[in-house]
Design an enzyme around this catalytic site. Sequence first.
Site, mmCIF file in Angstrom:
data_model
loop_
_atom_site.group_PDB
_atom_site.id
_atom_site.type_symbol
_atom_site.label_atom_id
_atom_site.label_comp_id
_atom_site.label_asym_id
_atom_site.label_seq_id
_atom_site.Cartn_x
_atom_site.Cartn_y
_atom_site.Cartn_z
ATOM 1 C CB SER A 1 -1.094 -0.010 1.177
ATOM 2 O OG SER A 1 -1.979 -1.054 1.185
ATOM 3 N N GLY B 1 -4.454 -2.080 -0.769
ATOM 4 C CA GLY B 1 -3.754 -1.688 -1.993
ATOM 5 C C GLY B 1 -3.392 -0.060 -1.998
ATOM 6 N N GLY C 1 -2.587 3.755 -3.644
ATOM 7 C CA GLY C 1 -3.002 4.543 -4.723
ATOM 8 C C GLY C 1 -4.497 5.314 -4.409
ATOM 9 C CB CYS D 1 -7.331 -1.271 3.211
ATOM 10 S SG CYS D 1 -6.399 0.192 3.109
ATOM 11 C CG LEU D 2 -7.565 -0.076 -3.483
ATOM 12 C CD1 LEU D 2 -7.955 1.530 -3.260
ATOM 13 C CD2 LEU D 2 -6.379 -0.563 -4.293
ATOM 14 C CG ASN E 1 -0.712 2.225 4.631
ATOM 15 O OD1 ASN E 1 -0.712 3.433 4.306
ATOM 16 N ND2 ASN E 1 -0.159 1.533 3.826
ATOM 17 N N GLY F 1 -5.065 6.920 2.866
ATOM 18 C CA GLY F 1 -4.654 8.420 2.384
ATOM 19 C C GLY F 1 -6.351 8.789 1.820
ATOM 20 C CG HIS G 1 -4.701 -3.160 7.118
ATOM 21 N ND1 HIS G 1 -4.288 -3.824 5.879
ATOM 22 C CD2 HIS G 1 -4.601 -1.933 7.002
ATOM 23 C CE1 HIS G 1 -3.984 -2.823 5.121
ATOM 24 N NE2 HIS G 1 -4.129 -1.543 5.583
ATOM 25 C CD GLU H 1 -4.299 -7.191 7.184
ATOM 26 O OE1 GLU H 1 -3.556 -6.357 6.732
ATOM 27 O OE2 GLU H 1 -5.273 -7.061 7.289
#
Length: 363
Positions: A45, A227, A229, A255-256, A297, A299, A340, A342
Site C-alpha cells: 500500500s 492496495g 493509490g 482498505c482499498l 494505512n 490516504g 487491517h 490481519e
Amino acid sequence: MKAFLILEDGTVFEGLHIGAQREIISEIVFNTSMAGYLEVLTDPSYAGQAVCMTYPLIGNYGICKEDMESTKPWPDGFIVRELSRIPSNFRCDISIQQFLEEHGVPGIAGIDTRALTRILREKGTMNGMITTDEQYDLEKIIPQLKAYTTGKVVERASCSEKYTLQATSTFSENGAGLRVALLDLGAKNNIARSLAARGCEVTVYPARTTAEEILAGKPDGIMLSNGPGDPKECTAVIEEIRKLYASDTPIFAICLGHQLMALATGADTFKMKYGHRGGNHPVKDLSTGRVYISSQNHGYVVDMDKLDPQIATPAFINVNDGTNEGLSYTGKNIFTVQFHPEACPGPQDSSYLFDRFIEMMRT
C-alpha cells in the site's frame, strides 16, 4: 554523507544519507507506529510514497525476513530520526541499512521528524524529494515536486500470476473445506495467511482478473485486499467488482478493497488531509459499541454523506475523527472495513472479522 529532504512548499531538511544512494521524488507520508517498521516497509500500500516514521529510533531489532508482508519493500524512500546501526534480536537476519541498500530504497536520517510530521498535519500530505546533491536548485525542483503523482500503482503492486495457498489450520479449522478467491490489489501476505490458518484454501488472483474468471472457480467467498493509490484510478477493477457485487457471493473487503466496493455501488471517496497510518487507531463497531485498536494505512476514505442506506450503512467509525471505517451492505452477504484486521496492533483485536467472514460463507 549529507542528504536533503525537500518539500514542495520549499521546506528543506538536512540530515544523513541512509539506504541506497539515489534520488527520488515521492508523496511524503508519516506513520505513527512504535514498532513494525518491517511490516510498513513491505506493505504494498506504500507504493508511490516515501514514509516518515514518527517513532524516534528505527531498526533496533533489525530485519526478520519471516515477518515480511511481501517479497520486497515498496516505499520510494524512508525517513527516520535515528537509524539503529547495531540491531539486537535473536531472529534478526540483516540490519535495516543492509535491507534498504539491497532493495534500492534511499532514505534520510537525523532530521526532526516531529517538525516534518507537524508540517504534514497542518498543511496536508505533500510531495518531496530525497537527494544527496548539495547543489540542489529549488527553482527547478519545486515544479517537479508539484507535478508528481503516484499514478496507477495497483497493477505494479499486484501479483503477476494466479496462485493458491493451501489451508494450514494453525489457528482453527472453522474454514475447513471453504475456498476463498483473494483479489490481490496489493495484498499483504497475512490476509491470505489469516484465512489459511482457519482452514480455508485461498486462490490469489492478479488485480487485472475479470469477475467471470473469479466466479468460474466457484469460490465460497471473495476477499478484496488492501492496495496503494487513489481508488478512483482503478476504473477497470471497479467495473469487475460491480459484477462480483451482483453475484451474491459472500465478500469481505479490506482498505482499498473497501473503497472500491463503495465506488462500485455508487458511493464516493475523497482524499484525507494527511491520512491514517499507524498501529494505534481506535475504531468503534457500531453494532456492539465496542472499540478496537486497529492498524491503518490509507490516504482516502469513503464519504458517508453520499452513502445510499438502501445499499450500505456504516458499520465502523474512527473514534478520533469520525470518518468511516467500515460498511455493511443491505440485503447482501458483504461487509468491508477500512482498517487491517490481519495486522496485530491490539494484538488481535479485530481478527474476529475473519471468523465473521467464514460464518457468512457457511450460511
